[in-house]
Design an enzyme around this catalytic site. Structure first.
Site, PDB file in Angstrom:
ATOM      1  N   ALA A   1      31.684   7.029   0.314  1.00 37.34           N
ATOM      2  CA  ALA A   1      30.711   6.389  -0.574  1.00 37.34           C
ATOM      3  C   ALA A   1      31.291   5.203  -1.345  1.00 37.34           C
ATOM      4  O   ALA A   1      30.591   4.578  -2.131  1.00 37.34           O
ATOM      5  CB  ALA A   1      30.133   7.414  -1.550  1.00 37.34           C
TER       6      ALA A   1
ATOM      7  N   LEU B   1      27.754  -0.880  -5.752  1.00 34.74           N
ATOM      8  CA  LEU B   1      27.861  -0.615  -4.310  1.00 34.74           C
ATOM      9  C   LEU B   1      27.958   0.886  -4.060  1.00 34.74           C
ATOM     10  O   LEU B   1      27.284   1.417  -3.175  1.00 34.74           O
ATOM     11  CB  LEU B   1      29.072  -1.338  -3.726  1.00 34.74           C
ATOM     12  CG  LEU B   1      29.361  -1.024  -2.256  1.00 34.74           C
ATOM     13  CD1 LEU B   1      28.217  -1.482  -1.357  1.00 34.74           C
ATOM     14  CD2 LEU B   1      30.675  -1.665  -1.823  1.00 34.74           C
ATOM     15  N   HIS B   2      28.767   1.573  -4.840  1.00 36.80           N
ATOM     16  CA  HIS B   2      28.916   3.017  -4.691  1.00 36.80           C
ATOM     17  C   HIS B   2      27.571   3.731  -4.833  1.00 36.80           C
ATOM     18  O   HIS B   2      27.214   4.571  -4.010  1.00 36.80           O
ATOM     19  CB  HIS B   2      29.918   3.540  -5.719  1.00 36.80           C
ATOM     20  CG  HIS B   2      30.021   5.023  -5.777  1.00 36.80           C
ATOM     21  ND1 HIS B   2      30.487   5.793  -4.728  1.00 36.80           N
ATOM     22  CD2 HIS B   2      29.705   5.902  -6.761  1.00 36.80           C
ATOM     23  CE1 HIS B   2      30.448   7.064  -5.072  1.00 36.80           C
ATOM     24  NE2 HIS B   2      29.986   7.152  -6.301  1.00 36.80           N
ATOM     25  N   ARG B   3      26.812   3.373  -5.867  1.00 41.50           N
ATOM     26  CA  ARG B   3      25.497   3.996  -6.059  1.00 41.50           C
ATOM     27  C   ARG B   3      24.573   3.716  -4.875  1.00 41.50           C
ATOM     28  O   ARG B   3      23.843   4.588  -4.415  1.00 41.50           O
ATOM     29  CB  ARG B   3      24.863   3.521  -7.365  1.00 41.50           C
ATOM     30  CG  ARG B   3      25.492   4.181  -8.599  1.00 41.50           C
ATOM     31  CD  ARG B   3      24.705   3.918  -9.874  1.00 41.50           C
ATOM     32  NE  ARG B   3      24.710   2.526 -10.297  1.00 41.50           N
ATOM     33  CZ  ARG B   3      25.665   1.958 -11.021  1.00 41.50           C
ATOM     34  NH1 ARG B   3      26.705   2.673 -11.394  1.00 41.50           N
ATOM     35  NH2 ARG B   3      25.585   0.692 -11.372  1.00 41.50           N
TER      36      ARG B   3
ATOM     37  N   VAL C   1      31.591  -2.832  -7.686  1.00 41.83           N
ATOM     38  CA  VAL C   1      31.958  -1.654  -6.897  1.00 41.83           C
ATOM     39  C   VAL C   1      31.135  -0.444  -7.340  1.00 41.83           C
ATOM     40  O   VAL C   1      30.707   0.361  -6.501  1.00 41.83           O
ATOM     41  CB  VAL C   1      33.473  -1.378  -6.983  1.00 41.83           C
ATOM     42  CG1 VAL C   1      33.837  -0.038  -6.372  1.00 41.83           C
ATOM     43  CG2 VAL C   1      34.245  -2.503  -6.303  1.00 41.83           C
TER      44      VAL C   1
END
Length: 191
Positions: free
Chosen positions: A179, A29-31, A26
């Site tokens: 995000a 993925l966020h980055r 996660v």
């Protein structure tokens, strides 16, 4: 519109738990969503529904939702680098036409009265006694939602990202995602 999906499954690992690996996944993925400025990719955690209430985990499956163009663009970023030994990703697939839909929301809670008091003391210049009087222990909430443990890129502090899957609906609601791939009103197919 979230017409397609890619499933990313965490593989069993003798050194790392699924909880630890999901946190790393996660975070990556966020980055990638921030870097690519994606607001057109949603997520869901289909296995969390099958977890016993005492285990508030999200499971070992992260499902990405979006258009073929959005999902292909994300995967072209090679954001899974470093996680490939721990994950298995499916090819891009169309979501079932008869799938129900639901929202996937981030929920934030005031979970630590002591932290709130310290913050108030800094902001308002109050003493510990004044802050304690203004913020009683009863403000703390113990959420009963599944979560993933993350670390803030800006402050380095650990925090829990609480996830709520909304009620099932036959209605598709278009909209943007944050995000973390969650939206306040936008739905994703649920199957």
């Amino acid at each position: 519109m979230t017409t397609h999906y890619i499933d990313i499954t965490l593989l069993p690992d003798p050194e790392f738990s699924h909880v630890h690996l999901l946190g790393a996944l996660v975070a990556k993925l966020h980055r990638a969503l921030v870097q690519g400025q994606h607001t057109d990719i949603g997520v869901s955690y289909p296995q969390h529904i099958n977890q016993p209430a005492s285990r508030r985990t999200l499971g070992a499956l992260l499902r990405l939702h979006g258009t073929p163009q959005a999902l292909q663009g994300l995967m072209a970023q090679d954001w899974l680098k470093g996680m490939r030994d721990h994950t298995q990703a499916t090819e891009l697939r169309p979501a079932p036409a008869n799938a129900q839909h639901r929202t996937v929301l981030r929920r934030q809670f005031k979970t630590n009265a002591e932290r709130l008091r310290r913050r108030r003391m800094q902001r308002k210049g109050e003493t510990a006694e004044q802050a304690a009087a203004a913020i009683p222990d009863s403000v703390e909430r113990r959420p009963d939602l599944p979560f993933v443990q993350l670390r803030s890129n800006s402050t380095g502090q650990a925090f829990c990202l609480y996830v709520e899957h909304g009620p099932l609906s036959a209605q598709v609601v278009a909209g943007g995602f944050n995000a973390y791939g969650m939206g306040q009103g936008a739905t994703v197919p649920w199957f």
